[in-house]
Enzyme design. Structure first.
Site, PDB file in Angstrom:
ATOM      1  N   ARG A 253       0.865  -1.151  -0.046  1.00 15.78           N
ATOM      2  CA  ARG A 253      -0.154   0.003  -0.165  1.00 15.78           C
ATOM      3  C   ARG A 253       0.705   1.093   0.072  1.00 15.78           C
ATOM      4  O   ARG A 253       1.786   1.089   0.682  1.00 15.78           O
ATOM      5  CB  ARG A 253      -0.900   0.081   1.277  1.00 15.78           C
TER       6      ARG A 253
ATOM      7  N   GLU B   5      -4.978   7.031  -5.399  1.00 16.44           N
ATOM      8  CA  GLU B   5      -4.985   6.255  -6.898  1.00 16.44           C
ATOM      9  C   GLU B   5      -6.279   6.734  -7.179  1.00 16.44           C
ATOM     10  O   GLU B   5      -7.336   6.780  -6.715  1.00 16.44           O
ATOM     11  CB  GLU B   5      -4.983   4.659  -6.349  1.00 16.44           C
TER      12      GLU B   5
ATOM     13  N   HIS C 209      -1.343  -0.202 -10.016  1.00 17.86           N
ATOM     14  CA  HIS C 209      -2.139  -1.184  -9.063  1.00 17.86           C
ATOM     15  C   HIS C 209      -2.412  -2.619  -9.643  1.00 17.86           C
ATOM     16  O   HIS C 209      -3.913  -2.880  -9.741  1.00 17.86           O
ATOM     17  CB  HIS C 209      -3.293  -0.552  -8.353  1.00 17.86           C
TER      18      HIS C 209
HETATM   19  C1  OXD Z   1      -5.441  -5.417  -3.443  1.00 17.13           C
HETATM   20  C2  OXD Z   1      -5.718  -5.799  -4.741  1.00 17.13           C
HETATM   21  O1  OXD Z   1      -5.596  -5.492  -2.244  1.00 17.13           O
HETATM   22  O2  OXD Z   1      -5.770  -5.340  -5.622  1.00 17.13           O
HETATM   23  O3  OXD Z   1      -4.257  -4.575  -3.506  1.00 17.13           O
HETATM   24  O4  OXD Z   1      -6.473  -6.931  -4.513  1.00 17.13           O
END
Ligand code: OXD
Length: 319
Positions: free
Chosen positions: A234, A263, A282
């Site tokens: 994160r 994001e 991501h």
């Molecule tokens: C997260 C996902 O938790 O993309 O980052 O699942």
């Protein structure tokens, strides 16, 4: 506040908030044809959907709806559950998380970036575009040292891949207990500032919790001696604003970032235009339709047997 559902519990009406809602619904219906299911991208769900459902499946809370309606159980399809805990999900609602193993995919993400840096892929591609013959020394990945923050499922998969490449892997975790033979040692989190100076690769796979927020502070970055920062956990774990300074000062040699404090990463962020930074949106570990459906159905079976699912989130820990 007690949970509003009591055991045994059989969900009847499920709402799915995800782009892939139709696929997830079909995969669930194949095994449970009697369940009633509605779905939409999570931003398109209405208060009526949440009033209709007893169960919600999705990565994040629908942004514009204040109440979760009649939902008694939320099953999160992501690896991290901050999308639910951050906005403060009512404690009377059971929160479970995906059983899917994101580790192998995230390990490939990390290995790809480590080789991209070591093999200088970006600058070779630039030289090729300019028709420039640009010989240089290429350093081996084998023999380098990685410090992994996070020794859970994802950290273990990264450790396994890196140690197979001859990387010496050290871990850092809350308990400091060694959880897998791919780690040569695991230290408690308070050793991080001292360990940072020995790492060639500083690899983060930590969730966003009160304990991890800001862990890789400017001070920790300043202890690095030319490490490459890789973050697939994160964005909040790192002092993101300090990354440009860390690169300019040589504390970091490069950064590969899949997650950010905000994001999508705002267009004004200096990280976009920094050639030493590799940005991905991501995507290091993606939820699959079958993984989302199976994790949910495994929890359904536990609840129907009168047991709390093993994937129940510990809200105090944040995962
Ligand atoms: C997260 C996902 O938790 O993309 O980052 O699942």
């Amino acid at each position: 506040m007690p949970l509003s559902l009591s055991l045994p519990f059989s969900p009847r009406r499920i709402v799915i908030g995800a782009n892939a809602h139709a696929g997830i619904a079909a995969a669930i219906r194949r095994r449970r044809p009697s369940l009633e299911i509605r779905g939409a991208p999570f931003t398109d769900l209405t208060a009526d959907d949440l009033a209709w459902a007893d169960t919600y499946i999705g990565f994040k809370r629908p942004p514009t709806i204040a109440s979760m309606g009649n939902v008694q159980w939320v099953h999160s399809t992501g690896a991290g559950v901050d999308g639910w805990l951050g906005p403060g999900l009512d404690e009377s609602i059971l929160l479970t998380r995906s059983s899917e193993s994101f580790g192998p995919m995230i390990a490939e993400w990390a290995v790809a970036r480590i080789f991209a840096v070591q093999q200088q892929l970006a600058s070779l591609a630039e030289a090729q575009r300019d028709r420039r013959w640009a010989p240089r020394d290429i350093a081996r990945v084998a023999g380098t040292r990685a410090l992994l923050l996070g020794t859970g499922d994802i950290g273990r998969a990264i450790a396994t891949s890196l140690s197979a490449l001859g990387v010496h892997v050290t871990g850092v975790s809350r308990s400091g207990e060694s959880t897998h033979p791919a780690f040569s040692t695991v230290h408690r989190i308070d050793a991080l500032p001292d360990l940072a100076g020995n790492a060639d690769w500083l690899v983060l796979s930590l969730p966003d919790t009160p304990a991890t927020r800001g862990l890789v502070s400017r001070d920790v970055l300043a202890r690095c001696r030319g490490a490459v920062l890789l973050n697939a956990g994160r964005g909040t774990v790192v002092d993101e604003a300090a990354i440009p300074e860390a690169l300019d000062a040589g504390w970091l040699r490069a950064a590969a970032l899949d997650v950010f404090v905000t994001e999508p990463l705002p267009t004004a962020s200096p990280l976009w235009s920094d050639r030493r930074v590799m940005i991905s949106p991501h995507i290091s570990g993606l939820t699959t339709i079958d993984g989302a459906a199976s994790g949910f159905l495994e929890c359904v079976e536990s609840l129907e047997r009168g047991e709390w699912p093993r994937w129940t989130v510990d809200r105090a820990r944040g995962y």
